[in-house]
Scaffold this active site. Sequence first.
Site, short mmCIF file in Angstrom:
data_model
loop_
_atom_site.label_atom_id
_atom_site.label_comp_id
_atom_site.label_asym_id
_atom_site.label_seq_id
_atom_site.Cartn_x
_atom_site.Cartn_y
_atom_site.Cartn_z
N HIS A 147 0.84 -1.20 0.00
CA HIS A 147 0.00 0.00 0.00
C HIS A 147 0.87 1.25 0.00
CE1 HIS A 147 -3.47 2.54 1.44
NE2 HIS A 147 -2.47 3.22 1.99
N GLU A 148 1.88 1.28 0.88
CA GLU A 148 2.75 2.46 0.97
C GLU A 148 3.63 2.62 -0.26
OE1 GLU A 148 2.05 4.54 3.12
OE2 GLU A 148 0.82 3.28 4.41
N HIS A 151 1.62 4.23 -2.93
CA HIS A 151 1.55 5.69 -2.75
C HIS A 151 2.75 6.36 -3.41
CE1 HIS A 151 -1.97 6.60 -0.43
NE2 HIS A 151 -1.63 5.89 0.62
N GLU A 224 -6.32 6.74 -1.38
CA GLU A 224 -6.27 5.59 -0.50
C GLU A 224 -6.83 4.34 -1.18
OE1 GLU A 224 -4.74 5.19 2.41
OE2 GLU A 224 -4.03 7.25 2.10
#
Length: 296
Positions: A147-148, A151, A224
């Site tokens: 997820h990070e 980003h 997100e």
Amino acid sequence: MKRVFLFLVTNIAVLAVLFIVLRLLGVDTILDESGTGLNMYNLLIFSAVFGFGGSFISLAISKWMAKRLTGAKVITNPRSSTEIWLVDTVKKQAAMAGIGMPEVAIFDSAAPNAFATGMNKNKALVAVSAGLLRAMNQQEVEAVLGHEISHVANGDMITLSLVQGVVNTFVIFLSRVVGHFVDRVILKNERGHGLGFFLTTIIAQIVFGILASIIVFWFSRKREYRADAGGAKLAGTPGMIAALEKLKKGVQEPLPDQMSAFGISGKPSKHGLKLLFMTHPPLDDRIEALKKMTSF
């Protein structure tokens, strides 16, 4: 107390830099030569310098600030099997996402959380909390790291700063136009700017700022969902869903306000009008979005 002091010192330094930039650009006043009307060119330059300047300076020092606000310790020489696994996993995912190897850090927090920040996607910082490592298994942590990394690969930090800069510029510009109108038309002040201008500008800037923040928060929530999808791609959808489920059950301890938009878990989820001012969608909505992805 340390966080407050650091916040104040940083903002004073940013303001000093922006005023120097304005002086170099020859913008000493937003009034025209007669002192009665607005110099729209100077006002636009003033608004853009403060609108974009503050946003991008904050982004430029985001890694430095994040380390000091959270106490994150960068893993330079992995000393445990967990640290070795973390660094290797981030390295693998960064290669899959086509970005440079980020710095990997751990910060002391009982809450399961993680964040990514940095001005350059090839020199970013990815950090996880000690609470996250305790609460989740490797599959779930791998999904959080994915997820990070997503980003970073999506350039979310830079894009969010651009969006923030644009809305800041409009807020500063429009609030001073409103303040000038009230000062001249309603209060009949003929030259310079009186107390009415400054009071009206402050009130208008607060009102416009609240409305503009809705746009920024909307974009933050959208990114997100994209990062969740990226985490699912890098580490598997079941792992991403399981990680979000663990976040629901974990201790609610959001990151410092200056960094709340960067964490995988924001402040406790809300619905209704309060959702408009949240950086993160409700965890249930994020889980549902991932489940819909797997149904196609």
